[in-house]
Enzyme design. Sequence first.
Site, PDB file in Angstrom:
ATOM      1  N   ASP A 145      32.357  58.230 108.282  1.00 23.59           N
ATOM      2  CA  ASP A 145      31.780  56.223 107.855  1.00 23.59           C
ATOM      3  C   ASP A 145      32.689  55.106 108.494  1.00 23.59           C
ATOM      4  OD1 ASP A 145      34.314  57.295 106.427  1.00 23.59           O
ATOM      5  OD2 ASP A 145      33.827  56.171 104.999  1.00 23.59           O
ATOM      6  N   TYR A 146      33.589  55.109 109.055  1.00 23.93           N
ATOM      7  CA  TYR A 146      33.964  54.455 109.785  1.00 23.93           C
ATOM      8  C   TYR A 146      33.669  54.603 111.230  1.00 23.93           C
ATOM      9  CZ  TYR A 146      38.770  52.659 111.967  1.00 23.93           C
ATOM     10  OH  TYR A 146      39.045  52.058 112.834  1.00 23.93           O
ATOM     11  N   CYS A 147      33.623  55.574 112.120  1.00 23.78           N
ATOM     12  CA  CYS A 147      32.842  55.368 113.377  1.00 23.78           C
ATOM     13  C   CYS A 147      31.200  54.872 113.242  1.00 23.78           C
ATOM     14  CB  CYS A 147      32.987  57.305 113.704  1.00 23.78           C
ATOM     15  SG  CYS A 147      33.880  57.801 114.347  1.00 23.78           S
ATOM     16  N   SER A 149      30.726  52.424 111.245  1.00 26.55           N
ATOM     17  CA  SER A 149      30.733  51.554 110.832  1.00 26.55           C
ATOM     18  C   SER A 149      31.106  50.631 111.720  1.00 26.55           C
ATOM     19  CB  SER A 149      31.413  50.986 109.680  1.00 26.55           C
ATOM     20  OG  SER A 149      33.363  51.552 110.304  1.00 26.55           O
ATOM     21  N   LYS A 150      32.379  51.568 113.268  1.00 23.17           N
ATOM     22  CA  LYS A 150      32.629  50.601 114.000  1.00 23.17           C
ATOM     23  C   LYS A 150      31.918  50.575 115.066  1.00 23.17           C
ATOM     24  CE  LYS A 150      36.641  49.709 112.524  1.00 23.17           C
ATOM     25  NZ  LYS A 150      37.359  48.095 112.616  1.00 23.17           N
TER      26      LYS A 150
END
EC number: 1.1.1.1
Length: 309
Positions: A189-191, A193-194
């Site tokens: 999810d973080y990747c 989003s970034k």
Amino acid sequence: MPYVFLLSPQLEIASQWDGYYEKTFEVSDHVHKEIILKVSGQTVLITGSGSGLGRLMAFEFGKLGARLVLWDINEQGNKETLKELEAMGVEAKAYTVDLSEYKEINRTADLVKSEVGKVDILVNNAGIVTGKKLLQCPDELMVKTVSVNTNALFFTTKNFLPGMLESNKGHIVTIASMAGKCGVAGLVDYCASKHGAVGFNDSLASELYALKKDVKTTVVCPIYINTGMFDGIATKWPTLLPILSPEYVVDCIMEAVLTDRAFLAIPKFSYIFIALAGLLPTEVLNLYGDHFGITHSMDHFKGRQSRQA
């Protein structure tokens, strides 16, 4: 593992960078005067200003004579940043904002425009990380990660960009991550989003170029930073892939923003990985991930999941 031989030139180069991570932002007297003139009296809005990079950037902009607008969901932390700025003699105003709620962003932006006025430099810094693999990550946390790390950029920028376009000057800074240039296990999810943050910046820069407006953009892609968000993570080769100090990262960011750099990866060795990611097949990149410990870097993640920072 034959592909490891591809690393030897980079390893040799990196071995010459001892002390690089202690770098501080220093410029000549002439350039320093130009920078002070550029920032002094300008209004700088920083999201995620209650701790970590956001707080440190607020201090640095304050030293250069800027007026600070502080946004964070962490009211107490934001008040502490405000108190320290006021002790420095810096004009500042703090707002408690949940960046996962676009209506709250719009409401608070209207308040800023009426109470403070035009924003000259917008630093989209706030971010969250869950550190969970896809199948273990609750739906609501995935949604919030994308809301804060990606969607909020649309609404902060949409609110303050018109004022910059009207005056034909301004700067929008997006604090993304090297996770926005590659994939890491345990950070789906973080990747995602970034990657969205990087794409947002690139497309925005293209729109501004087409408009022929003198509004600058800078996107920043650091590796892991020791701010608490990534507590517990580790890499196999810390000389090449160190856990960066927030002070060092802020020095790099300030230099990039104040000299109008469009793209910044931290540390410099990251540029090699970006190039390799575009050239090498997935099988080789996976071997690199194993060799440097990236594949399992999130296995002992603890983190700080309750804040936007």
